[in-house]
Design a protein around this motif. Sequence first.
Motif, short mmCIF file in Angstrom:
data_model
loop_
_atom_site.label_atom_id
_atom_site.label_comp_id
_atom_site.label_asym_id
_atom_site.label_seq_id
_atom_site.Cartn_x
_atom_site.Cartn_y
_atom_site.Cartn_z
N ASN A 247 -19.14 11.30 1.98
CA ASN A 247 -18.05 11.80 1.14
C ASN A 247 -16.73 11.88 1.89
OD1 ASN A 247 -20.24 12.14 -0.52
ND2 ASN A 247 -19.66 14.14 -1.24
N VAL A 248 -16.65 11.30 3.08
CA VAL A 248 -15.40 11.25 3.84
C VAL A 248 -14.73 9.90 3.56
CG1 VAL A 248 -14.38 11.24 6.14
CG2 VAL A 248 -16.28 12.78 5.62
N LYS A 249 -13.45 9.94 3.22
CA LYS A 249 -12.73 8.71 2.95
C LYS A 249 -11.30 8.80 3.49
CE LYS A 249 -11.41 10.19 -1.73
NZ LYS A 249 -11.53 9.88 -3.17
N VAL A 250 -10.69 7.65 3.68
CA VAL A 250 -9.32 7.54 4.16
C VAL A 250 -8.47 7.01 3.01
CG1 VAL A 250 -7.78 6.41 5.79
CG2 VAL A 250 -10.04 7.18 6.54
N ARG A 251 -7.38 7.70 2.72
CA ARG A 251 -6.43 7.28 1.70
C ARG A 251 -5.14 6.84 2.39
NH1 ARG A 251 -7.46 9.82 -3.51
NH2 ARG A 251 -5.22 9.97 -3.85
N PHE A 252 -4.73 5.61 2.17
CA PHE A 252 -3.48 5.12 2.75
C PHE A 252 -2.72 4.32 1.70
CE2 PHE A 252 -6.69 1.99 3.59
CZ PHE A 252 -6.08 0.75 3.49
N TYR A 253 -1.45 4.06 1.97
CA TYR A 253 -0.56 3.49 0.97
C TYR A 253 0.10 2.25 1.54
CZ TYR A 253 -1.29 7.95 -1.28
OH TYR A 253 -1.88 9.06 -1.86
N VAL A 254 0.07 1.18 0.73
CA VAL A 254 0.62 -0.11 1.18
C VAL A 254 1.67 -0.55 0.17
CG1 VAL A 254 -1.53 -0.73 2.31
CG2 VAL A 254 -1.16 -1.42 -0.07
N PRO A 255 2.66 -1.33 0.61
CA PRO A 255 3.71 -1.81 -0.31
C PRO A 255 3.19 -2.88 -1.25
CG PRO A 255 4.05 -2.68 1.89
CD PRO A 255 2.94 -1.69 2.02
N GLU A 256 3.99 -3.19 -2.25
CA GLU A 256 3.60 -4.16 -3.27
C GLU A 256 3.39 -5.55 -2.68
OE1 GLU A 256 5.23 -5.76 -7.61
OE2 GLU A 256 6.46 -4.46 -6.34
N THR A 257 4.12 -5.87 -1.63
CA THR A 257 4.00 -7.20 -1.02
C THR A 257 2.69 -7.38 -0.27
OG1 THR A 257 5.19 -6.35 0.91
CG2 THR A 257 6.49 -7.45 -0.82
N VAL A 258 1.99 -6.28 -0.03
CA VAL A 258 0.76 -6.35 0.77
C VAL A 258 -0.48 -6.10 -0.06
CG1 VAL A 258 -0.45 -5.32 2.74
CG2 VAL A 258 2.02 -5.63 2.82
N VAL A 259 -0.37 -5.29 -1.14
CA VAL A 259 -1.55 -4.85 -1.86
C VAL A 259 -2.36 -6.02 -2.42
CG1 VAL A 259 -0.36 -4.58 -4.07
CG2 VAL A 259 -2.38 -3.20 -3.57
N GLY A 260 -1.71 -7.10 -2.78
CA GLY A 260 -2.42 -8.24 -3.34
C GLY A 260 -3.37 -8.90 -2.37
N ALA A 261 -3.17 -8.69 -1.09
CA ALA A 261 -4.03 -9.32 -0.08
C ALA A 261 -5.27 -8.50 0.21
CB ALA A 261 -3.23 -9.54 1.20
N PHE A 262 -5.33 -7.26 -0.29
CA PHE A 262 -6.49 -6.42 -0.02
C PHE A 262 -7.60 -6.70 -1.03
CE2 PHE A 262 -3.67 -3.93 2.63
CZ PHE A 262 -4.53 -3.44 3.61
N ARG A 263 -8.85 -6.57 -0.59
CA ARG A 263 -10.03 -6.74 -1.42
C ARG A 263 -11.03 -5.61 -1.11
NH1 ARG A 263 -6.82 -9.55 -3.16
NH2 ARG A 263 -6.89 -11.77 -3.73
N THR A 264 -11.72 -5.15 -2.12
CA THR A 264 -12.78 -4.16 -1.86
C THR A 264 -13.86 -4.79 -0.99
OG1 THR A 264 -13.87 -4.80 -3.92
CG2 THR A 264 -12.36 -2.92 -4.01
N GLY A 265 -14.38 -4.00 -0.06
CA GLY A 265 -15.34 -4.50 0.90
C GLY A 265 -14.72 -5.05 2.17
N GLU A 266 -13.38 -5.11 2.20
CA GLU A 266 -12.68 -5.63 3.37
C GLU A 266 -12.68 -4.59 4.49
OE1 GLU A 266 -8.13 -6.98 4.61
OE2 GLU A 266 -8.70 -6.73 2.52
N PRO A 267 -12.91 -4.99 5.74
CA PRO A 267 -12.89 -4.03 6.84
C PRO A 267 -11.46 -3.68 7.25
CG PRO A 267 -13.38 -6.22 7.67
CD PRO A 267 -13.32 -6.34 6.17
N VAL A 268 -11.25 -2.44 7.63
CA VAL A 268 -9.97 -1.99 8.18
C VAL A 268 -10.29 -1.12 9.41
CG1 VAL A 268 -8.69 -2.08 6.02
CG2 VAL A 268 -9.94 -0.01 6.62
N ARG A 269 -9.26 -0.84 10.16
CA ARG A 269 -9.42 -0.04 11.38
C ARG A 269 -8.50 1.18 11.29
NH1 ARG A 269 -10.49 -3.57 16.32
NH2 ARG A 269 -12.43 -3.66 15.12
N VAL A 270 -9.07 2.34 11.55
CA VAL A 270 -8.36 3.61 11.41
C VAL A 270 -8.09 4.17 12.80
CG1 VAL A 270 -8.43 5.92 10.41
CG2 VAL A 270 -9.53 4.02 9.22
#
Length: 333
Positions: A247-270
Amino acid sequence: MHRHRLRHLRHLLRLSRRTAALALPAAAAALLGACGNDAPPAWQGYVEGEFVSVASPFAGRLDRLAVQRGQQVAGGAPLFALEADDESAARQQAAAQVRAAESQAADLQTGKRPPEVDATRAQLAQAQAGALRSAAQYRRDQAQFAIGGVSQAQLEESRATAAADAARVRELQRDVEVARLPGRSAQRAAQEAQVAAARAALAQAEWKLSRKTVSATQAGLVYDTPFRRGDWVPAGSPVVRLLPPGNVKVRFYVPETVVGAFRTGEPVRVRCDGCAAPVDATVSYISSQAEFTPPVIYSNETRAKLVFLVEARPAAADAPKLHPGQPVEVARP
């Protein structure tokens, strides 16, 4: 005239050398800046926890609190117990009613007890003896009536007595047969229904009693314990707040020019201040609606920018490294 041209050429040469000297540091700085911009972009965010509030559906005094804040508990571990005197008494009463109903049902299945059957048989033997005597008397009165020794009335009385005694014998014979039989089918069905109702009441009493002692349904961190031992806990009030790793999650915000490149299941680094190493996470949600930069990551540079919310969840083993409310920086690996 020739000298004037020579002085002009010398002046231009000095200017060219000075411009070149000034341009070299600027070009070097630009080159270094270009090298520094090779790092992947990062976005600001924060950690959020989806807490599980553990409560009892019944009110009561808090008798035992088995955990404390900051403690990691396993699934099934006891958390707290409320006083349950009333529920224990109700459970005992329901269990006694079940035993009584079952005993009555068993009694209907076996018929009367042997001593009761023996008593009926003794009455039958007594009636049979009386019937024999009355039958013999009736025969004697018939013979006496034929020779005029008895009256018509006495003969009728003897006949009635003999008939009554014979009927009594038949009645007691049927009583003996019935005493050996179980209860009637309708009576047995009614008693079985009483047994089922008593068992249902017992199950309900046991359920109420079990809800006064509460255990963890899943492993997690004890985030808060609002009550203390001896406090009166209203029905449904959370006594323990758990934070499971999932139940722990990270919420972050990206601009419109970047959001289209994100996909669910994609790895990120925090990354976060105080983290020994970056924490890997997986994108689980991408908002379809833009919003202004939220106050939690507000700054003068981004206050008027529209951004999209993205959520990512770390692995269960890495979740304890992050804490709700903690500011983080998220980037692609």
